[in-house]
Write a protein that holds these residues in place. Structure first.
Motif, PDB file in Angstrom:
ATOM      1  N   ARG A 119      80.148  20.230 -12.396  1.00  0.00           N
ATOM      2  CA  ARG A 119      80.121  20.200 -13.856  1.00  0.00           C
ATOM      3  C   ARG A 119      81.531  20.204 -14.407  1.00  0.00           C
ATOM      4  O   ARG A 119      82.467  20.654 -13.747  1.00  0.00           O
ATOM      5  N   THR A 130      77.735  25.297 -20.707  1.00  0.00           N
ATOM      6  CA  THR A 130      77.859  24.035 -21.432  1.00  0.00           C
ATOM      7  C   THR A 130      78.852  23.124 -20.718  1.00  0.00           C
ATOM      8  O   THR A 130      80.003  23.502 -20.500  1.00  0.00           O
ATOM      9  N   VAL A 163      79.175  18.740 -18.858  1.00  0.00           N
ATOM     10  CA  VAL A 163      78.526  17.558 -18.312  1.00  0.00           C
ATOM     11  C   VAL A 163      78.314  17.830 -16.822  1.00  0.00           C
ATOM     12  O   VAL A 163      79.244  18.218 -16.123  1.00  0.00           O
ATOM     13  N   GLN A 206      74.614  15.687 -20.119  1.00  0.00           N
ATOM     14  CA  GLN A 206      75.196  16.738 -20.943  1.00  0.00           C
ATOM     15  C   GLN A 206      74.234  17.910 -21.094  1.00  0.00           C
ATOM     16  O   GLN A 206      73.063  17.727 -21.465  1.00  0.00           O
ATOM     17  N   THR A 255      74.104  21.442 -23.213  1.00  0.00           N
ATOM     18  CA  THR A 255      74.726  22.201 -24.285  1.00  0.00           C
ATOM     19  C   THR A 255      73.895  23.452 -24.536  1.00  0.00           C
ATOM     20  O   THR A 255      72.700  23.356 -24.810  1.00  0.00           O
TER      21      THR A 255
END
Length: 120
Positions: free
Chosen positions: A38, A91, A93, A115, A117
């Protein structure tokens, strides 16, 4: 050619859950350790978890241990990441990749990512 397609991301409240999926080509997936990485805004890409071909061995970053579960379906050439107890620091990607290294710099190809969030 490496083929990786991540999906399943979205907006979730803190404490919530998401399941990410990674679809890979048979050539990319078969016989290989698969991992999740990530990248948060303004930060370097980091290792999250990986799993060996048989699924018998998994390894997690300390930051996600006990909250995330990596698993795979070899018949479908698919990799998953079940994420529970999400917090704002999750949070990012999220990317999958094929290989046993936990160092992002060791990979030359990345998919588009998905993504995630987490709202407080």
């Amino acid at each position: 050619q490496v083929q990786l397609v991540e999906s399943g991301g979205g907006l979730v409240q803190a404490g919530g859950s998401l399941r990410l999926s990674c679809a890979a080509s048979r050539r990319t997936f078969t016989g290989r350790t698969m991992g999740w990485f990530r990248q948060a805004p303004g930060k370097e890409r980091e290792f999250v978890a990986n799993i060996n071909w048989s699924g018998s061995t998994t390894y997690y970053a300390d930051s996600v241990k006990g909250r995330f579960t990596i698993f795979r379906d070899n018949a479908k050439n698919a990799l998953y990441l079940e994420m529970n107890g999400l917090n704002f620091e999750d949070t990012a990607v999220y990317y999958c990749n094929a290989g046993g290294s936990i160092q992002p710099k060791d990979y030359t190809f990345w998919g588009q990512g998905t993504q995630v969030t987490v709202s407080s």
